[in-house]
Motif scaffolding. Sequence first.
Motif, PDB file in Angstrom:
ATOM      1  N   GLY A 204       0.840  -1.210   0.000  1.00  0.00           N
ATOM      2  CA  GLY A 204       0.000   0.000   0.000  1.00  0.00           C
ATOM      3  C   GLY A 204       0.871   1.255   0.000  1.00  0.00           C
ATOM      4  O   GLY A 204       2.042   1.213  -0.405  1.00  0.00           O
ATOM      5  N   HIS A 205       0.285   2.361   0.496  1.00  0.00           N
ATOM      6  CA  HIS A 205       0.956   3.650   0.362  1.00  0.00           C
ATOM      7  C   HIS A 205       1.768   4.051   1.592  1.00  0.00           C
ATOM      8  O   HIS A 205       1.312   3.909   2.727  1.00  0.00           O
ATOM      9  CB  HIS A 205      -0.083   4.735   0.068  1.00  0.00           C
ATOM     10  CG  HIS A 205      -0.795   4.487  -1.224  1.00  0.00           C
ATOM     11  ND1 HIS A 205      -2.111   4.094  -1.284  1.00  0.00           N
ATOM     12  CD2 HIS A 205      -0.363   4.536  -2.499  1.00  0.00           C
ATOM     13  CE1 HIS A 205      -2.451   3.938  -2.549  1.00  0.00           C
ATOM     14  NE2 HIS A 205      -1.412   4.195  -3.303  1.00  0.00           N
ATOM     15  N   THR A 206       2.940   4.598   1.334  1.00  0.00           N
ATOM     16  CA  THR A 206       3.760   5.181   2.405  1.00  0.00           C
ATOM     17  C   THR A 206       3.217   6.577   2.711  1.00  0.00           C
ATOM     18  O   THR A 206       2.336   7.079   1.996  1.00  0.00           O
ATOM     19  CB  THR A 206       5.219   5.316   1.947  1.00  0.00           C
ATOM     20  OG1 THR A 206       5.236   6.218   0.833  1.00  0.00           O
ATOM     21  CG2 THR A 206       5.814   3.987   1.541  1.00  0.00           C
ATOM     22  N   GLU A 207       3.800   7.195   3.735  1.00  0.00           N
ATOM     23  CA  GLU A 207       3.337   8.549   4.103  1.00  0.00           C
ATOM     24  C   GLU A 207       3.553   9.521   2.937  1.00  0.00           C
ATOM     25  O   GLU A 207       2.699  10.348   2.645  1.00  0.00           O
ATOM     26  CB  GLU A 207       4.087   9.022   5.345  1.00  0.00           C
ATOM     27  CG  GLU A 207       3.556  10.343   5.864  1.00  0.00           C
ATOM     28  CD  GLU A 207       4.231  10.784   7.147  1.00  0.00           C
ATOM     29  OE1 GLU A 207       4.661   9.912   7.927  1.00  0.00           O
ATOM     30  OE2 GLU A 207       4.325  12.006   7.360  1.00  0.00           O
ATOM     31  N   GLU A 208       4.670   9.389   2.276  1.00  0.00           N
ATOM     32  CA  GLU A 208       4.974  10.296   1.172  1.00  0.00           C
ATOM     33  C   GLU A 208       3.979  10.101   0.020  1.00  0.00           C
ATOM     34  O   GLU A 208       3.544  11.064  -0.619  1.00  0.00           O
ATOM     35  CB  GLU A 208       6.415  10.042   0.687  1.00  0.00           C
ATOM     36  CG  GLU A 208       7.005  11.133  -0.178  1.00  0.00           C
ATOM     37  CD  GLU A 208       6.803  12.529   0.393  1.00  0.00           C
ATOM     38  OE1 GLU A 208       6.957  12.728   1.612  1.00  0.00           O
ATOM     39  OE2 GLU A 208       6.455  13.441  -0.403  1.00  0.00           O
TER      40      GLU A 208
END
Lengths: 315, 312
Positions: A204-208
Amino acid sequence: MMTDGNVPAPCPPFVVHDDFLETAFELRFQGLLQQAWRQRTWHVIAALPGSGKSLGIADLTHQSNSRKDTKGATRLPLLAIRAPKNGGKDQALGTAFCTIFGIVPAMPWYVRRAWLVQAMAETGVECIIIDDAQDLNLAHLAFLKELTDNMAAPPYERIVSLCLVTAHSGKVIPLKEIFSRPDILWRQFRRRLDTERPFCVVAGHTEEEVRSILEAFETLYRDQLPDLHLLRWTRPIFTWLTHTTLDPDGTKRVTMDHLTRLVTAALRRSYEQGARDVDAATLTQTAELMILRRDELVEIAGVPSDPAFPVQEVS
Amino acid sequence: MARIHIADPAWKTTFPFLVEPRKNEWVTGLLLHCDEVNHWGSGTTLTHICRLNEKTAKSNSTLIVPSGLALDALADALAIPHESIVATTYQAELARIYGVANPHALLLSTSFSFRLCPACVAEDRLLTRTLVLPHITICPQHQIVLVNICLCGTALRPFHWRALPFRCFKCGLDWAELPRKKADQGRIEIEEQLLSYYQFFWTYGTPEVLASTLRLVYDSVVEKGEIRAPLSDHASRPEPLGRSYRRTSSLGYLVHLLWQLDLTPGDILVYADPLPWRSAKWTRFQCEAPNCPYVTLLKARRNVLEEKHKEE
């Protein structure tokens, strides 16, 4: 907004944009599918539920230049289906494949089976994607092997790519255990899987990455919330959405479904309150609903004050 | 050429491989062509369309004037306009000629036997609408005799569940391989004349024109007292009792009579409007007097046909 009679004009309903966003997850996921398509390789591709797998497949299908023309030529280089539910035999999977071609008249299964190979060869199928592949059973998988083997044999001699896209949780990858069995069929199936990346998990998605999605949301919803500034909430949003309730496997990644739900719910609330931006309180309340009160029962009683549908009297 | 993208909702409501009607194609040929490009057995498309309309009985007459056939469903499944499908039958023409909304195939002919031109099948997998016209036994394009029996002796059938499209259901022979027999020149000339009658009715036919044709035929029979020898093909055979009324009102019968009485489409136009008195002799009226009003009148009526030809 006020009218001449100082009566506030009704606010138009909040519009949720469901445009396909080319997120980091989609780039990774579609990149994998495209590579498999180009190289005609076989993979089991897993991602968490709500990651955006089905949307990514649909988008890739739309880009695939599949077309029918009225002179009898049909092209379907990318054949994407959803695995049949409730089990069923090989016929259920065959029917799912046939449905993709459009209207296929009723015919005996043995005829349809042969027709499918012929139709797939003639339409130039290069890549088969099966979404929700965790629902495939042994009969389906055996039929898949038969179908692709027939495509590869004369007179068609077409090697196709196969991507079995599954939802997973934890460290368990669906189908991995089946393909490890000693039976000849599964050994043959396993042999056809890609050498380097037979089983892939798309993260899934990282913070960035969440930050760039929020930037896209700002653009999408600025016409309804003119002062919208979502980027400043990137850190708390990431923290909320990686809470153990929403990320039980501890991946420290955010799914697109959770992110979209949080943002659109908070934006709707803000919009309905007449705000021009979303504030911390609204975001926090929405996050609490998703994390702390997600299993809370809501009692629906009484009569709605303002029915959303028109009521017409009948004589 | 229309193109459907996979994102278009029409993708799901159309057949996997699409065909569109060719010039003068008969709906039977279109259905077989659709079966062939989709790799289906003969009659699969027809069966599918018939299933959508439970009242439909699969008979040859259904394919001449498919009043019970779900033409809309066929048009949708092929992503082509409804009018294009109707144009593969004689439905619109017969409806206009007889002034009825849903004409029956009997208005064209009371009997029908399936026959085809092997050359048309070989070149384009084509069955033309002309094949259903009574008394037409020659392909107007290739001038070869239409075939209704396979080399194995079996009568040809347009659809059979055991056959592949455009093939004999018994021996599997491709219809393109059937023998091509050159037609007799005399017969070619007769059929050209018959086709000109049909063409006249397809273009100008209305209930009024039909009525004037019947008046002209009646007066000619009464006044001449003789007709040409009957045409030697199946449609000229005597009909069983009780079918004579339907036979005499069919277009095929009328065209046959016009040929027998040696009347032309121009003669029909002469008879279409009021005449000084009723007589078939007006069709051959001549007068040496300059500016004869009758000659002018008859010439003007015949000119309608010539002007239409020039326009076309």
